[in-house]
Write an enzyme that holds these catalytic residues in place. Structure first.
Site, short mmCIF file in Angstrom:
data_model
loop_
_atom_site.label_atom_id
_atom_site.label_comp_id
_atom_site.label_asym_id
_atom_site.label_seq_id
_atom_site.Cartn_x
_atom_site.Cartn_y
_atom_site.Cartn_z
N SER A 1 0.81 -1.22 0.00
CA SER A 1 0.00 0.00 0.00
C SER A 1 0.84 1.28 0.00
CB SER A 1 -0.94 0.01 1.22
OG SER A 1 -0.20 -0.13 2.42
N GLY B 1 -1.94 -4.34 0.90
CA GLY B 1 -2.03 -5.59 1.65
C GLY B 1 -1.06 -6.65 1.21
N ASN C 1 3.69 -5.40 5.68
CA ASN C 1 2.58 -6.25 6.13
C ASN C 1 3.07 -7.52 6.81
OD1 ASN C 1 0.25 -4.69 5.19
ND2 ASN C 1 1.03 -5.10 3.15
N ASP D 1 -4.70 6.64 10.23
CA ASP D 1 -4.36 5.30 10.73
C ASP D 1 -2.94 5.21 11.26
OD1 ASP D 1 -2.83 5.27 8.43
OD2 ASP D 1 -4.01 3.74 7.41
N HIS E 1 -0.20 4.90 6.91
CA HIS E 1 -0.08 5.28 5.51
C HIS E 1 0.19 6.77 5.35
CE1 HIS E 1 -2.50 1.51 5.39
NE2 HIS E 1 -1.65 1.25 4.41
#
Length: 214
Positions: free
Chosen positions: A34, A68, A97, A178, A181
């Site tokens: 991402s 992801g 991830n 979040d 990101h």
């Protein structure tokens, strides 16, 4: 007839000379998650799109990044992408991830080795884009995780950007809500983190960068 044939030959020569530079352009394949897939922002605001704009047609940029994505997923997808795009340079931006899921560093390293070796066997150079994970995972795991990038760089003599989000990750104004990101405003900073290490690889592949520095 003779005049028409001469005109056709001249036209064919012009078309060939126009097409030849495009065929000779180096191809960059970005294998990321991402962070390279412009998660949460407009696609053309992502750092990979900014890189493509900076190169201004002098190189072809293929962004195969998926939000992801893990190192295992990347290792599975990469062989087909190598055959499809025949890249000159592969940028590996994976691991975030894996780290967030607590994957054993040894398994992460094995997946990355598969991708490095597959890329090199396909004739591509590899640039590693490293990432870190949050402090709450513990210093021992963080050290083992980030150490994978450095071991790969040493073992395969690869250029490495140690931390893709340098100057971004700890700046609240450059991170989405979040906390994972980056925002659109952070993307030029990310590109500047990558560019000094990528530029020599581009020049080695015949790309003149005098007009692509800004």
């Amino acid at each position: 007839m003779r005049c028409s044939l001469g005109w056709l030959l001249a036209l064919a020569l012009v078309l060939w000379t126009q097409a030849a530079p495009a065929e000779e352009r180096p191809t960059l394949l970005v294998m990321g998650d991402s962070l390279s897939a412009a998660y949460g922002i407009e696609a053309d605001a992502g750092w990979v799109s900014l890189l493509q704009a900076r190169l201004d047609g002098k190189a072809r940029v293929v962004n195969a990044s998926i939000s992801g994505e893990t190192s295992s997923g990347g290792a599975t997808r990469l062989p087909e992408l190598l055959g499809q795009h025949d890249p000159d340079i592969v940028l590996l931006e994976l691991g975030g991830n894996d780290g967030l899921r607590g994957l054993p560093p040894g398994q992460f390293q094995a997946n990355m080795r598969r991708m490095v070796e597959a890329s090199q066997e396909a004739g591509a150079e590899v640039l590693l884009l490293g990432i870190d994970i949050p402090p709450n995972y513990g210093q021992a795991y963080r050290d083992a995780f980030t150490g994978v990038y450095h071991r790969l760089a040493d073992d395969y003599d690869l250029p490495l950007v140690p931390f893709l989000l340098e100057g971004v990750a700890l700046e609240e104004t450059l991170m989405q809500d979040d906390g994972i990101h980056p925002t659109a405003a952070a993307q030029p900073v990310i590109l500047e983190n990558v560019w000094p290490t990528l530029a020599p690889l581009l020049e080695e592949n015949g790309l003149a960068l005098a007009e692509a520095q800004g």
